[in-house]
Design a protein around this motif. Structure first.
Motif, PDB file in Angstrom:
ATOM      1  N   SER A   1       0.830  -1.214   0.000  1.00  0.00           N
ATOM      2  CA  SER A   1       0.000   0.000   0.000  1.00  0.00           C
ATOM      3  C   SER A   1       0.862   1.260   0.000  1.00  0.00           C
ATOM      4  CB  SER A   1      -0.914   0.003   1.230  1.00  0.00           C
ATOM      5  OG  SER A   1      -0.117   0.175   2.394  1.00  0.00           O
ATOM      6  N   GLY A   2       2.139   1.102   0.322  1.00  0.00           N
ATOM      7  CA  GLY A   2       3.031   2.270   0.346  1.00  0.00           C
ATOM      8  C   GLY A   2       2.885   3.094   1.622  1.00  0.00           C
ATOM      9  N   LYS A   3       2.130   2.541   2.617  1.00  0.00           N
ATOM     10  CA  LYS A   3       1.933   3.298   3.863  1.00  0.00           C
ATOM     11  C   LYS A   3       2.682   2.639   5.015  1.00  0.00           C
ATOM     12  CE  LYS A   3      -2.676   4.685   2.562  1.00  0.00           C
ATOM     13  NZ  LYS A   3      -3.822   3.815   2.397  1.00  0.00           N
ATOM     14  N   ASN A   4       3.287   3.435   5.854  1.00  0.00           N
ATOM     15  CA  ASN A   4       3.986   2.973   7.071  1.00  0.00           C
ATOM     16  C   ASN A   4       4.973   1.842   6.796  1.00  0.00           C
ATOM     17  OD1 ASN A   4       2.287   4.665   8.566  1.00  0.00           O
ATOM     18  ND2 ASN A   4       0.713   3.054   8.589  1.00  0.00           N
ATOM     19  N   PHE A   5       5.676   1.946   5.679  1.00  0.00           N
ATOM     20  CA  PHE A   5       6.572   0.853   5.324  1.00  0.00           C
ATOM     21  C   PHE A   5       7.766   0.747   6.268  1.00  0.00           C
ATOM     22  CE2 PHE A   5      10.411  -0.539   3.029  1.00  0.00           C
ATOM     23  CZ  PHE A   5      10.073  -1.868   2.957  1.00  0.00           C
ATOM     24  N   GLU A   6       8.047  -0.490   6.688  1.00  0.00           N
ATOM     25  CA  GLU A   6       9.241  -0.736   7.514  1.00  0.00           C
ATOM     26  C   GLU A   6      10.086  -1.775   6.809  1.00  0.00           C
ATOM     27  OE1 GLU A   6       8.604  -1.279  11.962  1.00  0.00           O
ATOM     28  OE2 GLU A   6       6.576  -1.177  11.129  1.00  0.00           O
ATOM     29  N   GLY A   7      11.306  -1.429   6.476  1.00  0.00           N
ATOM     30  CA  GLY A   7      12.188  -2.359   5.775  1.00  0.00           C
ATOM     31  C   GLY A   7      13.128  -1.561   4.888  1.00  0.00           C
ATOM     32  N   THR A   8      13.604  -2.187   3.818  1.00  0.00           N
ATOM     33  CA  THR A   8      14.502  -1.504   2.881  1.00  0.00           C
ATOM     34  C   THR A   8      13.852  -1.463   1.488  1.00  0.00           C
ATOM     35  OG1 THR A   8      16.443  -2.309   4.085  1.00  0.00           O
ATOM     36  CG2 THR A   8      16.815  -1.597   1.819  1.00  0.00           C
ATOM     37  N   ILE A   9      13.954  -0.333   0.837  1.00  0.00           N
ATOM     38  CA  ILE A   9      13.447  -0.209  -0.540  1.00  0.00           C
ATOM     39  C   ILE A   9      14.600   0.044  -1.498  1.00  0.00           C
ATOM     40  CG2 ILE A   9      11.906   1.032  -2.128  1.00  0.00           C
ATOM     41  CD1 ILE A   9      10.511   2.269   0.208  1.00  0.00           C
ATOM     42  N   PHE A  10      14.631  -0.726  -2.582  1.00  0.00           N
ATOM     43  CA  PHE A  10      15.497  -0.411  -3.720  1.00  0.00           C
ATOM     44  C   PHE A  10      14.597   0.273  -4.738  1.00  0.00           C
ATOM     45  CE2 PHE A  10      19.484  -3.020  -3.568  1.00  0.00           C
ATOM     46  CZ  PHE A  10      19.271  -3.621  -2.347  1.00  0.00           C
ATOM     47  N   ARG A  11      14.846   1.531  -5.008  1.00  0.00           N
ATOM     48  CA  ARG A  11      13.942   2.249  -5.916  1.00  0.00           C
ATOM     49  C   ARG A  11      14.266   1.981  -7.371  1.00  0.00           C
ATOM     50  NH1 ARG A  11      10.365   5.042  -3.069  1.00  0.00           N
ATOM     51  NH2 ARG A  11      11.106   5.638  -0.995  1.00  0.00           N
ATOM     52  N   GLY A  12      13.200   1.620  -8.104  1.00  0.00           N
ATOM     53  CA  GLY A  12      13.360   1.316  -9.527  1.00  0.00           C
ATOM     54  C   GLY A  12      13.355   2.572 -10.388  1.00  0.00           C
TER      55      GLY A  12
END
Ligand code: IPE
Length: 261
Positions: free
Chosen positions: A250-261
């Motif tokens: 959902s893109g809300k309250n994300f916890e973790g690591t993101i690799f942005r495309g």
């Protein structure tokens, strides 16, 4: 109910979510041939609530990994011990079956998809791979897994679930790719457990982190970096908190690591 929720007319858009359930979360890595059934059940019940087409890939953990280490079978094609090949392959079928049953019990519609269905030697059969999204759009959840594969000339090799994530992402261009493991994400420093939240592959953060992680994690990072370079955002989340998967989606309250495309 997830049946026929998705209209095939939108199949050309980025609508599918690709999830890798790592061996560290679906098995008890300390204990050979032990599935972490409560974790699998919890993950299944959270995945059921996702309203987008899903494709799942799972790892080997204390099944395939355990035997491939015992029989010295690796990702490099070679003439490995054929009993070992047989044992590794059987163990992955066993683990896959546990996952299929748990998913079915949780009211998902799992669709078993061994990688030999869409790979020839070490190359994807593009036409077969493209069927996978179509299957997912019906409401079924295709489930593939890392496996030991025929390479040709009496050689076999291990195809990891991480590698499958890279292959499927390149062809299917999912909306998101999510790696579920038993840690919070990618740490820049294993001792202090400092989490990296955002990685943009063009920037040097990736080489900085690869020096600090285990072999297994560095392979995931390599795949994640390649997937994100092809334009798909990649998330790493802790599967002990399955709500984080929904938050990533959902893109809300994300916890973790993101690799942005
Ligand atoms: C391993 O797949 C498959 C075999 C060893 C047969 P992965 O390498 O993706 O497994 P995990 O997630 O790291 O355990």
């Amino acid at each position: 109910m997830r049946e026929i929720l998705f209209k095939p007319t939108i199949s050309l858009l980025k609508i599918m979510i690709l999830i890798k359930l790592g061996g560290s979360i679906i098995t008890n890595k300390e204990k050979p041939l032990t599935a972490n059934k409560p974790a699998i059940r919890r993950l299944a019940s959270h995945l059921r609530r996702i309203k987008e087409p899903l494709v799942v890939v799972h790892g080997g953990g204390s099944y395939g990994h355990y035997w491939s280490v015992k029989y010295d079978i690796h990702t490099k094609p070679s003439r490995y011990n054929i009993k070992g090949v047989s044992v590794v392959k059987n163990s992955m079928v066993q683990l896959n079956r546990i996952i299929l049953e748990s998913f079915l019990e949780s009211n998902l519609r799992p669709y078993c998809l061994p990688p030999s269905d869409f790979m020839l030697s070490d190359k994807p059969i593009v036409k077969k791979v493209k069927e996978i999204t179509k299957i997912a759009i019906t409401g079924l959840t295709p489930i593939s897994y890392g496996d030991v594969m025929w390479f040709g000339k009496n050689k076999f090799y291990i195809l990891s679930g991480d590698k499958i994530m890279g292959i499927l992402s390149k062809i299917l261009k999912p909306r998101l790719a999510i790696f579920v493991t038993n840690v919070d994400g990618i740490y820049s420093n294993m001792k202090t457990k400092r989490l990296i939240r955002d990685i943009t592959v063009e920037k040097p953060t990736v080489s900085e982190v690869t020096t600090d992680v285990t072999g297994g994690m560095s392979r995931k990072i390599r795949e994640a970096a390649n997937i994100s370079k092809n334009g798909t955002d990649v998330f790493f989340v802790n599967g002990n908190f399955p709500k984080r998967i929904a938050n990533a989606i959902s893109g809300k309250n994300f916890e973790g690591t993101i690799f942005r495309g």
